[in-house]
Design a protein around this motif. Structure first.
Motif, PDB file in Angstrom:
ATOM      1  N   VAL A   1       0.669  -1.402  -0.021  1.00  0.00           N
ATOM      2  CA  VAL A   1      -0.180   0.050   0.020  1.00  0.00           C
ATOM      3  C   VAL A   1       0.932   1.222   0.049  1.00  0.00           C
ATOM      4  CG1 VAL A   1      -1.821   1.102   1.239  1.00  0.00           C
ATOM      5  CG2 VAL A   1      -1.595  -1.309   1.401  1.00  0.00           C
ATOM      6  N   THR A   2       0.508   2.118  -0.976  1.00  0.00           N
ATOM      7  CA  THR A   2       1.375   3.188  -1.192  1.00  0.00           C
ATOM      8  C   THR A   2       0.395   4.451  -1.093  1.00  0.00           C
ATOM      9  OG1 THR A   2       1.534   3.401  -3.531  1.00  0.00           O
ATOM     10  CG2 THR A   2       3.216   2.335  -2.417  1.00  0.00           C
ATOM     11  N   GLU A   3       0.842   5.710  -0.805  1.00  0.00           N
ATOM     12  CA  GLU A   3      -0.100   6.929  -1.010  1.00  0.00           C
ATOM     13  C   GLU A   3      -0.777   7.003  -2.598  1.00  0.00           C
ATOM     14  OE1 GLU A   3       1.795  10.486  -0.028  1.00  0.00           O
ATOM     15  OE2 GLU A   3       2.779   9.829   1.482  1.00  0.00           O
ATOM     16  N   ALA A   4      -0.246   6.424  -3.450  1.00  0.00           N
ATOM     17  CA  ALA A   4      -0.544   6.464  -4.914  1.00  0.00           C
ATOM     18  C   ALA A   4      -1.697   5.562  -5.011  1.00  0.00           C
ATOM     19  CB  ALA A   4       0.408   6.209  -5.796  1.00  0.00           C
ATOM     20  N   ASN A   5      -1.548   4.420  -4.361  1.00  0.00           N
ATOM     21  CA  ASN A   5      -2.364   3.313  -4.637  1.00  0.00           C
ATOM     22  C   ASN A   5      -3.576   2.965  -3.592  1.00  0.00           C
ATOM     23  OD1 ASN A   5      -1.270   1.761  -2.713  1.00  0.00           O
ATOM     24  ND2 ASN A   5      -0.469   0.086  -4.290  1.00  0.00           N
ATOM     25  N   ALA A   6      -3.418   3.916  -2.650  1.00  0.00           N
ATOM     26  CA  ALA A   6      -4.219   3.443  -1.222  1.00  0.00           C
ATOM     27  C   ALA A   6      -5.636   3.410  -1.460  1.00  0.00           C
ATOM     28  CB  ALA A   6      -3.974   4.554  -0.267  1.00  0.00           C
ATOM     29  N   HIS A   7      -6.236   4.241  -2.556  1.00  0.00           N
ATOM     30  CA  HIS A   7      -7.597   4.300  -2.858  1.00  0.00           C
ATOM     31  C   HIS A   7      -8.138   2.751  -3.278  1.00  0.00           C
ATOM     32  CE1 HIS A   7      -5.747   5.237  -6.486  1.00  0.00           C
ATOM     33  NE2 HIS A   7      -6.735   4.812  -7.023  1.00  0.00           N
ATOM     34  N   GLU A   8      -7.042   1.896  -3.814  1.00  0.00           N
ATOM     35  CA  GLU A   8      -7.333   0.676  -4.386  1.00  0.00           C
ATOM     36  C   GLU A   8      -7.687  -0.568  -3.179  1.00  0.00           C
ATOM     37  OE1 GLU A   8      -4.289  -0.397  -6.925  1.00  0.00           O
ATOM     38  OE2 GLU A   8      -4.305   1.322  -8.368  1.00  0.00           O
ATOM     39  N   PHE A   9      -7.408   0.013  -2.132  1.00  0.00           N
ATOM     40  CA  PHE A   9      -7.864  -0.794  -0.970  1.00  0.00           C
ATOM     41  C   PHE A   9      -8.935  -0.439  -0.137  1.00  0.00           C
ATOM     42  CE2 PHE A   9      -3.424  -1.434  -2.055  1.00  0.00           C
ATOM     43  CZ  PHE A   9      -3.148  -3.091  -2.034  1.00  0.00           C
ATOM     44  N   VAL A  10      -9.480   0.583  -0.594  1.00  0.00           N
ATOM     45  CA  VAL A  10     -10.694   1.469   0.214  1.00  0.00           C
ATOM     46  C   VAL A  10     -12.128   0.750  -0.416  1.00  0.00           C
ATOM     47  CG1 VAL A  10     -11.702   3.330   0.915  1.00  0.00           C
ATOM     48  CG2 VAL A  10      -9.256   3.144   1.004  1.00  0.00           C
TER      49      VAL A  10
END
Length: 254
Positions: free
Chosen positions: A126-135
């Motif tokens: 999980v990175t800042e760039a892809n965080a939304h992909e885990f929400v």
């Protein structure tokens, strides 16, 4: 989509809103992990026949500290703390104020509901760039707090704990942006705090990435993203409303 948890006929179901009714759906977390939408089960429930539950049942409930946009400057680095999931209550639940604990403060916050496993913290998935992909989506949360106890208990066990300390809901908005959300606190219908996700020194996605670097998160876990200019002292007898985007969470206090 607005995803809720409802109780009907002794069953607890995930459901999507459809006007004044609810349409039960399959497990939204399994569907999210598979990259698909949760399918309808073919049932329809009249709104008056269902009881609204908290929209998520977190195993892990994390609060983000020092995310207020206040002095001292520059902002402190992101900090997190754990809160008991047993304090979670649904929209509309009356919460008893603890008179022996001193002042009580309502904190309007954005609650991020994790949709899938974030993996081993050491893997850095999980990175800042892809965080939304885990929400899976966002909902509203009221972090009811007793600041007078914090002077004696720096770990927040007393000031942030207890029954009813975390009103959550009313449902999960799966389409809301984690970067740009209105955040408002109302007491008895009067706006007392008006803020937004953009006023947070630590962006929501940075908080998600930070927590995932230290702790494995899973479906239904919740991160409370902090209170940027969105806290206010309240009292028994008031009704507190937390507005996050188009969501309104109401909590009467007694």
């Amino acid at each position: 989509m607005r995803i809720a948890r409802i109780a009907v006929d002794g069953r607890e179901l995930h459901a999507r809103a459809d006007g004044d009714a609810w349409v039960p759906i399959e497990d939204p977390y399994a569907a999210f992990a598979a990259g698909t939408g949760a399918a309808d089960t073919g049932e329809r429930v009249d709104g008056c026949d269902a009881t609204l539950l908290a929209p998520a049942l977190p195993t892990v409930l994390v609060g983000i500290a020092q995310n207020r946009g206040a002095e001292p400057e520059p902002p402190l680095p992101v900090q997190a703390w754990l809160k008991s999931p047993r304090g979670v209550v649904p929209h509309g639940t009356t919460v008893r104020v603890r008179r022996e604990a001193g002042r009580v403060v309502a904190e309007a916050e954005i609650a991020v509901v994790i949709g899938r496993d974030t993996g081993d913290p050491g893997d850095g998935l999980v990175t800042e760039a892809n965080a939304h992909e885990f929400v899976l989506g966002v909902t509203a949360v009221n972090d009811l707090s007793y600041p007078d106890r914090a002077a004696l208990d720096v770990r927040n066990f007393e000031s942030k704990g207890g029954d009813g300390s975390t009103p959550l809901g009313p449902w999960i908005n799966t389409e809301a942006s984690i970067d740009d959300l209105v955040l408002r606190l109302e007491v008895d219908g009067e706006v007392v705090c008006d803020s937004s996700a953009q006023e947070m020194p630590v962006p929501v996605r940075e908080s998600i990435a930070y927590v995932a670097r230290w702790l494995r998160l899973g479906p239904g876990d919740v991160i409370m993203a902090g209170a940027p200019h969105s806290s206010h002292e309240v009292a028994a007898g008031s009704t507190v409303s937390v507005v996050v985007g188009g969501l309104r969470l109401e909590t009467p206090l007694r």
